[in-house]
Design a protein around this motif. Structure first.
Motif, PDB file in Angstrom:
ATOM      1  N   ALA A   1      38.115  39.908  45.891  1.00  0.00           N
ATOM      2  CA  ALA A   1      38.386  40.978  44.931  1.00  0.00           C
ATOM      3  C   ALA A   1      39.127  40.448  43.714  1.00  0.00           C
ATOM      4  O   ALA A   1      38.839  40.835  42.573  1.00  0.00           O
ATOM      5  CB  ALA A   1      39.186  42.089  45.599  1.00  0.00           C
ATOM      6  N   ASN A   2      40.068  39.544  43.929  1.00  0.00           N
ATOM      7  CA  ASN A   2      40.813  38.989  42.802  1.00  0.00           C
ATOM      8  C   ASN A   2      39.950  38.056  41.957  1.00  0.00           C
ATOM      9  O   ASN A   2      40.118  37.987  40.738  1.00  0.00           O
ATOM     10  CB  ASN A   2      42.066  38.273  43.305  1.00  0.00           C
ATOM     11  N   ALA A   3      39.028  37.336  42.589  1.00  0.00           N
ATOM     12  CA  ALA A   3      38.102  36.505  41.814  1.00  0.00           C
ATOM     13  C   ALA A   3      37.177  37.382  40.971  1.00  0.00           C
ATOM     14  O   ALA A   3      36.889  37.065  39.804  1.00  0.00           O
ATOM     15  CB  ALA A   3      37.291  35.615  42.753  1.00  0.00           C
ATOM     16  N   ILE A   4      36.717  38.490  41.535  1.00  0.00           N
ATOM     17  CA  ILE A   4      35.896  39.428  40.776  1.00  0.00           C
ATOM     18  C   ILE A   4      36.711  40.045  39.638  1.00  0.00           C
ATOM     19  O   ILE A   4      36.196  40.285  38.534  1.00  0.00           O
ATOM     20  CB  ILE A   4      35.338  40.526  41.703  1.00  0.00           C
ATOM     21  N   ALA A   5      38.000  40.296  39.876  1.00  0.00           N
ATOM     22  CA  ALA A   5      38.864  40.847  38.838  1.00  0.00           C
ATOM     23  C   ALA A   5      38.935  39.909  37.636  1.00  0.00           C
ATOM     24  O   ALA A   5      38.875  40.342  36.481  1.00  0.00           O
ATOM     25  CB  ALA A   5      40.261  41.100  39.390  1.00  0.00           C
ATOM     26  N   GLU A   6      39.055  38.616  37.900  1.00  0.00           N
ATOM     27  CA  GLU A   6      39.084  37.647  36.793  1.00  0.00           C
ATOM     28  C   GLU A   6      37.763  37.673  36.022  1.00  0.00           C
ATOM     29  O   GLU A   6      37.747  37.640  34.781  1.00  0.00           O
ATOM     30  CB  GLU A   6      39.365  36.247  37.313  1.00  0.00           C
ATOM     31  N   LEU A   7      36.667  37.744  36.750  1.00  0.00           N
ATOM     32  CA  LEU A   7      35.363  37.795  36.099  1.00  0.00           C
ATOM     33  C   LEU A   7      35.221  39.065  35.265  1.00  0.00           C
ATOM     34  O   LEU A   7      34.648  39.043  34.162  1.00  0.00           O
ATOM     35  CB  LEU A   7      34.251  37.706  37.145  1.00  0.00           C
TER      36      LEU A   7
END
Length: 428
Positions: A211-217
């Motif tokens: 979820a946090n990686a998607i947030a950065e994207l």
């Protein structure tokens, strides 16, 4: 009704003991901390856990629950091990408390007793304990799946009960302790039961890091992570839980359990690259929050006054073990920032951080305000008053907890995680 000795009165031991007494069993809980035992005998619980104090006082009143400084196991039908297994220097689980307890009580265990391990331990621990007892009494693995802040509810309304043993009779006896709870029971081997706990917690960590990686994207592409994870989580195959972007995961379980599973995999000859990436993503998330704060201050942290709202690793608990808030605070302090923090239930001193007992005191003269724990009361703060007290006008909401319209209406700028507002990718 069984006679149960619970060794350890931390989150797991105290919740297990109080709930087992609530189910009708006779329970004695022991702990080496004499001060804690004295408080518990008086019905006082020093951890934030809804419903736990009431259960402790009820168990004391009806005589089914008592607290001791030394384990009394000579008349026990079951001995529950609920002692800490923190991260060791090599990243594995430190089993010193488990082995110490077994040395203390091993010779006192009566025939017919069952040792039940609730502590989170590596695969092979039950076998090791059984061998240390020369097979005199069976050892059963019965991992807990309790969330801090809802431990009582989770114990009394479990998704499943896992019982692992190579002795089917012992496994069935342990399962019978939970007969009043409407939950499926999985009886399996000790190795599988021990691995289930690590596999479950590590999956949750992977999901949070995803979820946090998607947030950065989302920040890089101009999308909104709240909408993205809502659309993803509504797929029943995935689910919405543990898909919230934030400052990273922490607490007493996920950091040590992911590390221990990595250690176990390595010892078995497996390179668990997926889990390694989840841990690395989590560390990176701390840095991304710091980068946002740095950006709000024009790139310089030294001498900056920063307010931190929330210090516990999540709302609903006073536990600060491996709190992402403290990881962020440590980096800010190391770069010379002057930190003032407020948390509704945390009053202990924190190195490099001045803790105050009022949120409005915390925001005075702050160049930036950072929300790091999703306490409900923060949504009710008077942001117009805060704007008048603070030196800066940026709120870095690392939990996407606040209502941006309320914050901006007060004349402040809201910078969230995983949305285009407040994006600063210079240090990411």
């Amino acid at each position: 009704m069984a006679t149960i000795a619970v060794v350890g009165t931390g989150y797991v031991g105290l919740a297990a003991g109080a709930c087992l007494a609530e189910l009708g069993h006779r329970v004695s809980c022991s702990d080496v901390d004499g001060d804690k035992v004295r408080l518990l005998r008086a019905g006082k619980v020093d951890i934030i856990e809804p419903g736990l104090g009431e259960l402790v006082r009820s168990g004391l009143a009806n005589g089914r629950l008592r607290f001791l400084t030394t384990p009394t196991v000579t008349d026990a039908d079951f001995v529950f091990l609920c002692v800490p297994t923190p991260m060791a220097a090599d990243g594995g689980a430190d089993l010193s408390a488990v082995t110490s307890v077994m040395r203390q009580i091993g010779d006192q265990l009566p025939p017919g007793c069952v040792v039940v391990n609730k502590s989170t331990v590596p695969v092979g621990t039950a076998t090791m304990l059984s061998e240390s007892l020369n097979g005199r009494v069976p050892v059963v693995s019965n991992p807990e799946f309790l969330r801090e802040g809802s431990a009582v509810h989770d114990f009394l309304h479990p998704d499943r009960i896992v019982v692992g043993s190579d002795d089917l009779t012992a496994a069935r006896r342990v399962a019978e302790l939970y007969a009043a709870l409407p939950a499926p029971v999985l009886v399996t081997s000790t190795a599988s039961a021990e691995l289930i706990k690590y596999a479950a917690n590590s999956f949750l960590a992977v999901k949070l890091s995803y979820a946090n990686a998607i947030a950065e994207l989302c920040e890089r592409l101009g999308a909104d992570v709240a909408d993205v994870v809502k659309g993803v989580g509504q797929d029943h195959r995935i689910g919405e839980s543990f898909l919230r972007a934030g400052p990273g995961w922490g607490g007493s379980c996920l950091p040590k359990d992911t590390s221990a599973l990595l250690r176990t995999a390595s010892a078995a000859g497996q390179h668990f690259s997926l889990l390694e990436a989840a841990i690395a993503t989590n560390v990176r998330q701390h840095s991304r929050v710091v980068a946002k704060i740095r950006g709000a201050l024009g790139g310089e942290l030294r001498g900056a006054r920063i307010c931190l709202l929330g210090l516990a690793f999540k709302a609903g608990t006073n536990d600060m073990r491996d709190s992402p808030a403290l990881a962020v605070a440590a980096t800010l302090a190391a770069e010379g920032a002057e930190l003032t923090g407020y948390d509704p239930v945390v009053t202990a001193d924190v190195p490099g951080l001045r803790v105050v007992d009022d949120p409005y005191e915390a925001v005075k003269d702050a160049g930036v305000i950072v929300l790091l724990t999703e306490w409900p009361e923060f949504r009710g703060l008077e942001w117009t008053a805060i704007r008048a007290l603070a030196a800066g006008d940026v709120v870095v909401d690392a939990r996407n907890h606040l209502d941006p319209t309320v914050v901006t209406a007060a004349g402040m700028r809201w910078w969230g995680i995983g949305c285009s507002r407040g994006v600063d990718t210079r240090d990411t």
